[in-house]
Design a protein around this motif. Structure first.
Motif, short mmCIF file in Angstrom:
data_model
loop_
_atom_site.label_atom_id
_atom_site.label_comp_id
_atom_site.label_asym_id
_atom_site.label_seq_id
_atom_site.Cartn_x
_atom_site.Cartn_y
_atom_site.Cartn_z
N THR A 107 24.49 42.54 37.80
CA THR A 107 25.46 42.80 38.87
C THR A 107 25.26 44.23 39.33
O THR A 107 24.56 45.02 38.69
N ARG A 120 34.54 38.54 41.49
CA ARG A 120 34.11 39.14 42.75
C ARG A 120 33.96 38.10 43.85
O ARG A 120 34.34 38.33 45.00
N GLU A 124 35.67 37.83 47.52
CA GLU A 124 34.77 37.76 48.68
C GLU A 124 35.18 36.59 49.57
O GLU A 124 35.31 36.74 50.79
N GLU A 153 41.13 44.54 41.52
CA GLU A 153 39.67 44.60 41.52
C GLU A 153 39.18 45.71 42.44
O GLU A 153 38.23 46.44 42.11
N TRP A 154 39.80 45.87 43.59
CA TRP A 154 39.42 46.94 44.52
C TRP A 154 39.57 48.31 43.86
O TRP A 154 38.69 49.16 43.96
#
Length: 238
Positions: A107, A120, A124, A153-154
């Motif tokens: 990754t 992810r 997305e 996550e951001w």
């Protein structure tokens, strides 16, 4: 979100993306602009998500230790894009369902496992689903648990990826208050004693705001909204 929820959420987002894209093609045509992705057309958006899913399906399926052996797909004609993109979604879902989340794969982040790819790719797909919904004019709310996990996550992955040495010079904290989840998160925590602003809204709307899909004006901002927007805008993936 519980790890077991990621794959069902990806399937839901993929299905909604496909349905909304098909509707948008009929309503607006392939050349329709995508508000959340300046300079992109609807065709570009569908090609992009399909290409991203093609790549990560290959990574997971082959347990790739690096991206060097990947063959980039050729751009499909517009009239083939819907079918091709749906095929890439199915391939990614199948690859992820067959893999142990703990298995090691390449990754771009410090974490190198299938679990990273799964999380992810959920976000997305969720954000790009909103992109196609904006083209269609039928934007549906992002569920609170999905929005909060995407916001986390951001903050946990994307922001450190852009600024690996910590908050950049001139950074100011911005508090992000997810009112439907009853929690707060902070961008650039510790960079100054006090936040420049607190931004309040549903977790899904905060997620879309940090990915610059909606302006801060759709949220409640206490403090310097222009500075808050500038801080969020500094976080850009190449």
């Amino acid at each position: 979100m519980e790890p077991s929820a990621y794959l069902p959420e990806l399937r839901r987002a993929d299905a909604r993306f496909a349905d909304a894209a098909a509707e948008a093609v009929l309503a607006t045509g392939w050349a329709a602009p995508v508000p959340g992705c300046p300079g992109w057309t609807l065709a570009d958006l569908v090609w992009h998500l399909g290409s991203v899913q093609h790549f990560w399906a290959w990574v997971v399926r082959t347990r790739a230790p690096d991206p060097g052996g990947y063959d980039t797909p050729r751009r499909r004609p517009d009239d083939e894009l819907l079918g091709w993109s749906a095929g890439q979604s199915a391939e990614l879902e199948t690859a992820l369902a067959a893999a142990d989340p703990a298995e090691r794969v390449w990754t771009w982040a410090p974490r190198h496992d299938v679990a990273f790819v799964l999380r992810r790719q959920v976000h997305e797909a969720v954000v790009h689903t909103v992109d196609v919904e904006q083209v269609l004019g039928d934007v549906r709310p992002v569920p609170a648990d999905v929005g909060l996990d995407g916001l986390d996550e951001w903050l946990e992955v994307v922001v450190p990826g852009v600024f690996p040495d910590g908050p950049p010079e001139g950074a100011h904290p911005v508090v992000l208050h997810a009112i439907d989840a009853g929690v707060e998160r902070t961008l650039f925590a510790g960079s100054r004693p006090w936040p420049v602003a607190t931004v309040r809204g549903n977790a899904g709307d905060l997620l879309l705001a940090v990915w610059r899909r909606v302006p801060l004006e759709v949220l409640t901002v206490d403090g310097d909204g222009l500075q808050a927007a500038a801080m969020i805008d500094r976080v850009r993936l190449d």
